[in-house]
Motif scaffolding. Structure first.
Motif, PDB file in Angstrom:
ATOM      1  N   MET A   1      -7.725   2.557   9.456  1.00  0.00           N
ATOM      2  CA  MET A   1      -6.907   1.403   9.045  1.00  0.00           C
ATOM      3  C   MET A   1      -6.053   1.125  10.416  1.00  0.00           C
ATOM      4  O   MET A   1      -6.031   1.417  11.341  1.00  0.00           O
ATOM      5  CB  MET A   1      -6.049   1.651   8.059  1.00  0.00           C
ATOM      6  N   GLY A   2      -5.564  -0.471  10.426  1.00  0.00           N
ATOM      7  CA  GLY A   2      -4.933  -0.971  11.215  1.00  0.00           C
ATOM      8  C   GLY A   2      -5.434  -2.434  11.094  1.00  0.00           C
ATOM      9  O   GLY A   2      -6.318  -2.751  11.979  1.00  0.00           O
ATOM     10  N   ARG A   3      -4.580  -3.202  10.522  1.00  0.00           N
ATOM     11  CA  ARG A   3      -4.775  -4.596  10.329  1.00  0.00           C
ATOM     12  C   ARG A   3      -4.559  -5.690  11.320  1.00  0.00           C
ATOM     13  O   ARG A   3      -5.265  -6.260  11.848  1.00  0.00           O
ATOM     14  CB  ARG A   3      -3.924  -5.175   8.933  1.00  0.00           C
TER      15      ARG A   3
ATOM     16  N   GLU B   1      -9.786  -1.479  11.519  1.00  0.00           N
ATOM     17  CA  GLU B   1     -10.384  -2.104  10.805  1.00  0.00           C
ATOM     18  C   GLU B   1     -10.458  -3.859  10.997  1.00  0.00           C
ATOM     19  O   GLU B   1     -10.884  -4.650  10.919  1.00  0.00           O
ATOM     20  CB  GLU B   1      -9.907  -1.979   9.376  1.00  0.00           C
TER      21      GLU B   1
ATOM     22  N   ARG C   1      -4.230   7.532   3.616  1.00  0.00           N
ATOM     23  CA  ARG C   1      -3.047   7.178   3.161  1.00  0.00           C
ATOM     24  C   ARG C   1      -2.695   8.288   1.971  1.00  0.00           C
ATOM     25  O   ARG C   1      -1.600   8.074   1.396  1.00  0.00           O
ATOM     26  CB  ARG C   1      -2.928   5.711   2.327  1.00  0.00           C
TER      27      ARG C   1
ATOM     28  N   HIS D   1      -8.921   4.916   2.306  1.00  0.00           N
ATOM     29  CA  HIS D   1      -7.594   5.216   1.869  1.00  0.00           C
ATOM     30  C   HIS D   1      -7.293   6.669   1.949  1.00  0.00           C
ATOM     31  O   HIS D   1      -6.403   7.220   1.576  1.00  0.00           O
ATOM     32  CB  HIS D   1      -7.707   4.923   0.448  1.00  0.00           C
TER      33      HIS D   1
ATOM     34  N   GLY E   1       0.766  -1.061   0.107  1.00  0.00           N
ATOM     35  CA  GLY E   1       0.061  -0.133   0.090  1.00  0.00           C
ATOM     36  C   GLY E   1       0.937   1.190   0.144  1.00  0.00           C
ATOM     37  O   GLY E   1       2.041   1.336   0.703  1.00  0.00           O
TER      38      GLY E   1
ATOM     39  N   THR F   1       4.893   1.770   6.454  1.00  0.00           N
ATOM     40  CA  THR F   1       3.527   1.452   6.759  1.00  0.00           C
ATOM     41  C   THR F   1       2.690   2.466   7.345  1.00  0.00           C
ATOM     42  O   THR F   1       3.297   2.886   8.504  1.00  0.00           O
ATOM     43  CB  THR F   1       3.161   0.095   7.196  1.00  0.00           C
ATOM     44  N   ILE F   2       1.465   2.953   7.146  1.00  0.00           N
ATOM     45  CA  ILE F   2       1.022   3.806   8.014  1.00  0.00           C
ATOM     46  C   ILE F   2       0.372   3.227   9.226  1.00  0.00           C
ATOM     47  O   ILE F   2       0.139   3.736  10.217  1.00  0.00           O
ATOM     48  CB  ILE F   2      -0.465   4.614   7.381  1.00  0.00           C
ATOM     49  N   ASP F   3       0.322   1.845   9.071  1.00  0.00           N
ATOM     50  CA  ASP F   3      -0.070   1.097  10.350  1.00  0.00           C
ATOM     51  C   ASP F   3       0.798   1.067  11.525  1.00  0.00           C
ATOM     52  O   ASP F   3       0.486   0.734  12.505  1.00  0.00           O
ATOM     53  CB  ASP F   3      -0.339  -0.228   9.795  1.00  0.00           C
TER      54      ASP F   3
ATOM     55  N   ARG G   1       0.784  -4.905  -5.001  1.00  0.00           N
ATOM     56  CA  ARG G   1       0.754  -5.934  -4.110  1.00  0.00           C
ATOM     57  C   ARG G   1       1.467  -7.196  -4.576  1.00  0.00           C
ATOM     58  O   ARG G   1       1.007  -8.340  -4.295  1.00  0.00           O
ATOM     59  CB  ARG G   1      -0.246  -6.184  -3.425  1.00  0.00           C
TER      60      ARG G   1
ATOM     61  N   LEU H   1      -9.957  -6.017   4.644  1.00  0.00           N
ATOM     62  CA  LEU H   1     -10.705  -5.765   5.761  1.00  0.00           C
ATOM     63  C   LEU H   1     -11.651  -4.469   5.352  1.00  0.00           C
ATOM     64  O   LEU H   1     -11.316  -4.040   4.322  1.00  0.00           O
ATOM     65  CB  LEU H   1      -9.708  -5.136   6.710  1.00  0.00           C
TER      66      LEU H   1
END
Ligand code: F6P
Length: 345
Positions: free
Chosen positions: A171-173, A224, A278, A275, A11, A127-129, A73, A249
Protein backbone atom coordinates in the motif's frame (compact mmCIF):
# COMPACT_ATOMS: atom_id res chain seq x y z
CA UNK A 1 -18.62 17.72 32.17
CA UNK A 2 -18.94 17.24 28.42
CA UNK A 3 -20.48 14.73 26.06
CA UNK A 4 -17.99 13.70 23.42
CA UNK A 5 -18.68 12.01 20.09
CA UNK A 6 -16.15 9.69 18.45
CA UNK A 7 -15.96 8.16 15.01
CA UNK A 8 -13.45 6.24 12.90
CA UNK A 9 -13.49 6.95 9.16
CA UNK A 10 -11.71 5.79 6.02
CA UNK A 11 -9.68 2.61 5.76
CA UNK A 12 -9.21 0.83 9.07
CA UNK A 13 -5.82 0.82 10.73
CA UNK A 14 -4.22 -1.09 13.61
CA UNK A 15 -4.40 1.16 16.67
CA UNK A 16 -7.88 2.66 16.17
CA UNK A 17 -9.23 0.78 19.18
CA UNK A 18 -6.29 1.95 21.27
CA UNK A 19 -7.25 5.57 20.48
CA UNK A 20 -10.91 4.98 21.38
CA UNK A 21 -9.93 3.34 24.66
CA UNK A 22 -7.47 6.14 25.48
CA UNK A 23 -10.03 8.90 24.88
CA UNK A 24 -12.61 7.21 27.09
CA UNK A 25 -10.14 6.28 29.83
CA UNK A 26 -8.45 9.67 30.01
CA UNK A 27 -11.79 11.47 29.74
CA UNK A 28 -13.19 9.52 32.66
CA UNK A 29 -10.03 10.10 34.68
CA UNK A 30 -10.20 13.85 34.06
CA UNK A 31 -13.91 14.49 34.63
CA UNK A 32 -17.45 13.21 34.45
CA UNK A 33 -17.52 13.12 30.66
CA UNK A 34 -19.73 10.78 28.65
CA UNK A 35 -18.97 9.30 25.24
CA UNK A 36 -21.00 8.37 22.21
CA UNK A 37 -19.45 6.32 19.41
CA UNK A 38 -20.85 6.88 15.92
CA UNK A 39 -20.88 3.78 13.73
CA UNK A 40 -19.22 3.53 10.32
CA UNK A 41 -17.52 6.90 10.07
CA UNK A 42 -19.47 9.95 8.97
CA UNK A 43 -22.39 7.66 8.00
CA UNK A 44 -23.11 7.18 11.71
CA UNK A 45 -23.36 10.91 12.34
CA UNK A 46 -25.45 11.64 9.23
CA UNK A 47 -27.82 8.73 9.94
CA UNK A 48 -27.66 8.91 13.73
CA UNK A 49 -26.34 5.40 14.22
CA UNK A 50 -24.47 5.37 17.52
CA UNK A 51 -23.80 3.63 20.81
CA UNK A 52 -22.64 4.67 24.29
CA UNK A 53 -18.95 4.14 24.96
CA UNK A 54 -18.10 3.32 28.54
CA UNK A 55 -15.24 1.97 30.58
CA UNK A 56 -16.81 -1.48 30.22
CA UNK A 57 -17.51 -1.34 26.48
CA UNK A 58 -13.96 -0.19 25.72
CA UNK A 59 -12.21 -2.66 28.02
CA UNK A 60 -9.93 -5.25 26.45
CA UNK A 61 -9.74 -3.61 23.03
CA UNK A 62 -6.15 -2.28 23.19
CA UNK A 63 -4.54 -5.14 21.21
CA UNK A 64 -7.46 -5.59 18.81
CA UNK A 65 -7.09 -4.64 15.14
CA UNK A 66 -9.87 -2.94 13.17
CA UNK A 67 -12.28 -0.64 14.96
CA UNK A 68 -15.11 -1.49 17.34
CA UNK A 69 -17.07 1.40 15.81
CA UNK A 70 -16.80 0.14 12.24
CA UNK A 71 -15.69 2.46 9.47
CA UNK A 72 -16.64 3.59 5.99
CA UNK A 73 -15.59 6.03 3.31
CA UNK A 74 -18.94 7.85 3.48
CA UNK A 75 -18.56 11.47 2.40
CA UNK A 76 -21.40 13.69 3.71
CA UNK A 77 -20.64 16.12 0.88
CA UNK A 78 -20.46 13.61 -2.00
CA UNK A 79 -22.30 14.43 -5.23
CA UNK A 80 -23.04 17.99 -4.17
CA UNK A 81 -24.85 16.98 -0.96
CA UNK A 82 -24.55 19.18 2.10
CA UNK A 83 -24.40 16.87 5.10
CA UNK A 84 -23.84 19.64 7.65
CA UNK A 85 -27.52 20.03 8.60
CA UNK A 86 -27.94 16.29 9.26
CA UNK A 87 -24.71 16.20 11.25
CA UNK A 88 -25.75 19.20 13.36
CA UNK A 89 -29.17 17.64 13.99
CA UNK A 90 -27.64 14.40 15.27
CA UNK A 91 -25.12 16.22 17.46
CA UNK A 92 -27.86 18.40 18.97
CA UNK A 93 -30.27 15.50 19.55
CA UNK A 94 -27.55 13.44 21.19
CA UNK A 95 -26.31 16.41 23.23
CA UNK A 96 -22.79 16.11 21.84
CA UNK A 97 -20.56 19.01 22.87
CA UNK A 98 -17.48 18.06 20.85
CA UNK A 99 -16.51 15.56 18.19
CA UNK A 100 -13.27 13.58 17.82
CA UNK A 101 -13.02 12.04 14.34
CA UNK A 102 -10.14 9.59 13.91
CA UNK A 103 -9.19 9.37 10.26
CA UNK A 104 -7.05 10.28 7.31
CA UNK A 105 -7.11 13.11 4.78
CA UNK A 106 -10.74 12.52 3.76
CA UNK A 107 -12.28 12.03 7.21
CA UNK A 108 -10.32 14.98 8.59
CA UNK A 109 -11.14 17.03 5.48
CA UNK A 110 -14.81 16.70 6.49
CA UNK A 111 -13.77 17.63 10.04
CA UNK A 112 -12.09 20.81 8.80
CA UNK A 113 -15.20 21.81 6.87
CA UNK A 114 -17.37 21.25 9.97
CA UNK A 115 -14.92 23.19 12.12
CA UNK A 116 -15.21 26.13 9.70
CA UNK A 117 -18.97 25.87 10.13
CA UNK A 118 -18.60 26.14 13.89
CA UNK A 119 -18.72 22.49 15.02
CA UNK A 120 -16.27 21.90 17.94
CA UNK A 121 -13.83 19.31 16.61
CA UNK A 122 -10.42 17.83 17.42
CA UNK A 123 -8.94 15.37 14.89
CA UNK A 124 -6.75 12.32 15.39
CA UNK A 125 -4.60 11.33 12.38
CA UNK A 126 -4.75 7.78 11.11
CA UNK A 127 -3.32 5.96 8.12
CA UNK A 128 -1.04 3.00 7.58
CA UNK A 129 0.40 4.95 4.63
CA UNK A 130 2.04 7.52 6.98
CA UNK A 131 1.39 10.27 4.45
CA UNK A 132 -0.56 12.77 6.57
CA UNK A 133 0.93 16.18 7.29
CA UNK A 134 1.04 17.61 10.81
CA UNK A 135 2.58 14.52 12.37
CA UNK A 136 5.93 12.79 11.96
CA UNK A 137 4.31 9.37 12.14
CA UNK A 138 0.79 7.93 12.07
CA UNK A 139 -0.14 4.86 14.09
CA UNK A 140 -0.66 1.70 12.05
CA UNK A 141 2.37 2.47 9.90
CA UNK A 142 4.86 0.47 11.98
CA UNK A 143 2.48 -2.49 12.03
CA UNK A 144 2.16 -2.38 8.25
CA UNK A 145 5.94 -2.10 7.83
CA UNK A 146 6.43 -5.15 10.07
CA UNK A 147 3.87 -7.18 8.11
CA UNK A 148 5.54 -6.27 4.80
CA UNK A 149 9.03 -6.96 6.19
CA UNK A 150 7.92 -10.41 7.37
CA UNK A 151 6.48 -11.06 3.91
CA UNK A 152 9.71 -9.97 2.19
CA UNK A 153 11.71 -12.29 4.45
CA UNK A 154 9.46 -15.18 3.43
CA UNK A 155 9.60 -14.26 -0.25
CA UNK A 156 13.39 -14.11 -0.11
CA UNK A 157 13.77 -17.80 0.63
CA UNK A 158 11.38 -18.96 -2.07
CA UNK A 159 12.87 -16.45 -4.57
CA UNK A 160 16.33 -17.87 -3.89
CA UNK A 161 15.19 -21.48 -4.18
CA UNK A 162 13.55 -20.90 -7.58
CA UNK A 163 15.94 -18.27 -9.01
CA UNK A 164 13.01 -15.91 -9.44
CA UNK A 165 12.30 -12.22 -9.39
CA UNK A 166 9.67 -11.51 -6.75
CA UNK A 167 7.57 -8.38 -7.13
CA UNK A 168 5.78 -7.33 -3.93
CA UNK A 169 3.04 -4.73 -4.25
CA UNK A 170 2.32 -2.83 -1.04
CA UNK A 171 0.00 0.00 0.00
CA UNK A 172 0.97 3.62 -0.48
CA UNK A 173 -1.34 5.78 -2.55
CA UNK A 174 0.57 9.08 -2.59
CA UNK A 175 3.73 8.12 -0.76
CA UNK A 176 6.23 5.28 -0.62
CA UNK A 177 6.78 5.20 3.14
CA UNK A 178 5.74 1.56 3.61
CA UNK A 179 7.61 0.41 0.49
CA UNK A 180 10.81 2.19 1.49
CA UNK A 181 10.85 1.29 5.19
CA UNK A 182 9.96 -2.36 4.57
CA UNK A 183 12.21 -2.53 1.50
CA UNK A 184 15.13 -1.24 3.54
CA UNK A 185 14.33 -3.57 6.43
CA UNK A 186 13.85 -6.57 4.13
CA UNK A 187 16.83 -5.96 1.83
CA UNK A 188 14.92 -5.16 -1.37
CA UNK A 189 16.88 -4.92 -4.63
CA UNK A 190 14.59 -2.24 -6.06
CA UNK A 191 11.89 -0.04 -4.52
CA UNK A 192 9.40 1.82 -6.70
CA UNK A 193 7.44 4.65 -5.08
CA UNK A 194 4.86 7.25 -6.18
CA UNK A 195 7.29 10.13 -5.57
CA UNK A 196 9.72 8.84 -8.23
CA UNK A 197 8.08 7.71 -11.49
CA UNK A 198 10.10 4.74 -12.74
CA UNK A 199 11.54 3.79 -16.11
CA UNK A 200 10.95 0.07 -16.65
CA UNK A 201 14.09 -0.19 -18.78
CA UNK A 202 16.18 1.17 -15.90
CA UNK A 203 14.55 -1.32 -13.54
CA UNK A 204 15.28 -4.31 -15.77
CA UNK A 205 18.81 -3.07 -16.56
CA UNK A 206 19.46 -2.99 -12.82
CA UNK A 207 18.10 -6.52 -12.38
CA UNK A 208 20.20 -7.78 -15.32
CA UNK A 209 23.37 -6.24 -13.83
CA UNK A 210 22.61 -7.87 -10.51
CA UNK A 211 22.02 -11.27 -12.09
CA UNK A 212 25.16 -10.92 -14.27
CA UNK A 213 27.13 -10.41 -11.06
CA UNK A 214 26.02 -13.86 -9.99
CA UNK A 215 22.82 -13.22 -8.02
CA UNK A 216 20.10 -15.57 -9.16
CA UNK A 217 17.07 -13.85 -7.67
CA UNK A 218 15.76 -10.37 -6.93
CA UNK A 219 13.19 -8.67 -4.72
CA UNK A 220 11.30 -5.68 -6.14
CA UNK A 221 8.99 -3.76 -3.78
CA UNK A 222 6.44 -1.51 -5.48
CA UNK A 223 3.98 0.87 -3.84
CA UNK A 224 0.49 0.63 -5.32
CA UNK A 225 0.67 4.33 -6.28
CA UNK A 226 3.96 4.03 -8.21
CA UNK A 227 3.68 5.06 -11.84
CA UNK A 228 5.93 4.69 -14.89
CA UNK A 229 7.80 7.76 -16.14
CA UNK A 230 5.72 9.38 -18.88
CA UNK A 231 5.95 7.65 -22.22
CA UNK A 232 7.92 4.64 -20.91
CA UNK A 233 5.20 2.08 -20.24
CA UNK A 234 1.46 1.88 -20.87
CA UNK A 235 -0.59 1.11 -17.74
CA UNK A 236 -4.35 0.92 -17.96
CA UNK A 237 -5.86 2.78 -14.97
CA UNK A 238 -8.84 1.23 -13.13
CA UNK A 239 -12.17 3.05 -13.28
CA UNK A 240 -13.59 2.43 -9.78
CA UNK A 241 -13.50 5.39 -7.37
CA UNK A 242 -14.61 5.89 -3.77
CA UNK A 243 -16.96 8.58 -2.36
CA UNK A 244 -14.04 11.00 -2.12
CA UNK A 245 -13.16 10.47 -5.78
CA UNK A 246 -9.99 8.43 -5.22
CA UNK A 247 -9.25 5.71 -7.75
CA UNK A 248 -9.12 2.16 -6.46
CA UNK A 249 -5.45 1.28 -6.83
CA UNK A 250 -3.76 -2.06 -7.18
CA UNK A 251 -2.36 -3.84 -10.18
CA UNK A 252 0.96 -2.13 -10.91
CA UNK A 253 2.64 -5.26 -9.50
CA UNK A 254 0.93 -7.44 -12.10
CA UNK A 255 2.12 -5.14 -14.89
CA UNK A 256 5.66 -5.30 -13.53
CA UNK A 257 5.56 -9.08 -13.23
CA UNK A 258 4.75 -9.37 -16.95
CA UNK A 259 7.14 -6.67 -18.12
CA UNK A 260 10.13 -7.88 -16.08
CA UNK A 261 9.70 -11.48 -17.22
CA UNK A 262 9.18 -10.48 -20.88
CA UNK A 263 12.13 -8.09 -20.97
CA UNK A 264 14.68 -10.15 -18.99
CA UNK A 265 13.58 -13.73 -19.45
CA UNK A 266 13.87 -14.19 -15.65
CA UNK A 267 10.97 -16.09 -14.16
CA UNK A 268 8.95 -13.53 -12.18
CA UNK A 269 6.09 -13.74 -9.68
CA UNK A 270 3.99 -11.06 -8.05
CA UNK A 271 2.56 -10.97 -4.52
CA UNK A 272 -0.02 -8.30 -3.75
CA UNK A 273 -0.14 -7.93 0.03
CA UNK A 274 -3.27 -5.76 -0.04
CA UNK A 275 -5.42 -5.52 3.06
CA UNK A 276 -3.31 -8.01 5.00
CA UNK A 277 -1.23 -4.88 5.75
CA UNK A 278 -4.13 -3.27 7.59
CA UNK A 279 -5.38 -6.29 9.49
CA UNK A 280 -4.62 -7.76 12.87
CA UNK A 281 -3.11 -6.60 16.09
CA UNK A 282 -1.05 -3.37 16.29
CA UNK A 283 2.64 -3.61 17.19
CA UNK A 284 3.65 -2.07 20.54
CA UNK A 285 4.86 1.19 18.94
CA UNK A 286 1.45 1.80 17.37
CA UNK A 287 -0.41 0.98 20.60
CA UNK A 288 1.70 3.53 22.45
CA UNK A 289 1.38 6.23 19.78
CA UNK A 290 -2.37 5.66 19.44
CA UNK A 291 -2.82 5.84 23.24
CA UNK A 292 -0.82 9.09 23.39
CA UNK A 293 -2.92 10.56 20.55
CA UNK A 294 -6.14 9.62 22.35
CA UNK A 295 -5.05 11.22 25.61
CA UNK A 296 -3.86 14.38 23.80
CA UNK A 297 -7.12 14.66 21.84
CA UNK A 298 -9.11 14.44 25.07
CA UNK A 299 -6.87 17.15 26.59
CA UNK A 300 -7.48 19.42 23.58
CA UNK A 301 -11.25 18.91 23.84
CA UNK A 302 -11.25 19.56 27.61
CA UNK A 303 -9.32 22.78 27.04
CA UNK A 304 -11.56 23.86 24.13
CA UNK A 305 -8.72 23.92 21.59
CA UNK A 306 -10.88 23.06 18.58
CA UNK A 307 -10.03 22.93 14.88
CA UNK A 308 -6.83 21.14 15.79
CA UNK A 309 -5.28 17.75 15.13
CA UNK A 310 -2.91 15.99 17.47
CA UNK A 311 0.40 14.81 16.04
CA UNK A 312 3.84 13.49 16.91
CA UNK A 313 6.68 15.98 16.52
CA UNK A 314 10.04 14.39 17.35
CA UNK A 315 9.14 12.85 20.71
CA UNK A 316 6.34 15.20 21.73
CA UNK A 317 2.62 15.13 21.01
CA UNK A 318 1.53 18.59 19.85
CA UNK A 319 -1.64 20.12 18.42
CA UNK A 320 -1.57 21.60 14.92
CA UNK A 321 -4.38 23.44 13.12
CA UNK A 322 -6.35 20.96 10.99
CA UNK A 323 -5.95 23.32 8.08
CA UNK A 324 -2.18 23.15 8.28
CA UNK A 325 -2.09 19.37 8.70
CA UNK A 326 -4.23 18.84 5.61
CA UNK A 327 -2.49 21.35 3.34
CA UNK A 328 -0.49 18.68 1.53
CA UNK A 329 0.39 15.01 1.94
CA UNK A 330 3.63 14.15 3.69
CA UNK A 331 5.81 12.62 1.00
CA UNK A 332 8.80 10.37 1.38
CA UNK A 333 12.00 11.89 2.73
CA UNK A 334 14.42 11.67 -0.27
CA UNK A 335 17.36 10.98 2.04
CA UNK A 336 15.61 7.88 3.37
CA UNK A 337 15.12 6.65 -0.18
CA UNK A 338 18.79 7.38 -0.94
CA UNK A 339 19.78 5.23 2.05
CA UNK A 340 17.59 2.35 0.86
CA UNK A 341 19.04 2.73 -2.65
CA UNK A 342 22.55 2.05 -1.34
CA UNK A 343 21.47 -1.54 -0.72
CA UNK A 344 19.90 -2.22 -4.12
CA UNK A 345 22.34 -5.11 -4.72
O1 F6P B 1 -5.58 3.29 4.28
C1 F6P B 1 -5.06 3.84 3.10
C2 F6P B 1 -5.04 2.80 2.08
O2 F6P B 1 -4.38 1.76 2.68
C3 F6P B 1 -4.39 3.11 0.72
O3 F6P B 1 -3.03 2.85 0.65
C4 F6P B 1 -5.17 2.21 -0.20
O4 F6P B 1 -5.13 2.68 -1.51
C5 F6P B 1 -6.53 2.25 0.36
O5 F6P B 1 -6.36 2.40 1.76
C6 F6P B 1 -7.38 1.05 0.03
O6 F6P B 1 -8.46 0.99 0.86
P1 F6P B 1 -9.88 0.32 0.57
O7 F6P B 1 -9.65 -0.79 -0.39
O8 F6P B 1 -10.31 -0.15 1.92
O9 F6P B 1 -10.77 1.38 0.03
Amino acid sequence: MARIGLLTGGGDCPGLNAVIRAIVRSGLAGGEHTFVGFRYGWAGVVEDHAEELTLQSTAGILPRGGTILGTSRTNPYADGQDGTAAIRRTLTERGVDALIPIGGEDTLGVALRLHREGVPIVGVPKTIDNDLGGTDVTFGFQTAVQIVTDAIDRLHTTAESHNRVMVIEVMGRHAGWIATHAGLAGGADAILVPERPFDIEEVVAHLRRRHERGRSFSIVVVAEGATPREGTLQVRPGTATDAFGHARLGGIGVTLEGEIERRTGYETRVTILGHVQRGGTPVAYDRVLASRFGVAAMDAVAAGRFGTMVGLHATEILEVPLEEALREPKLLDPSLYATAELFFG
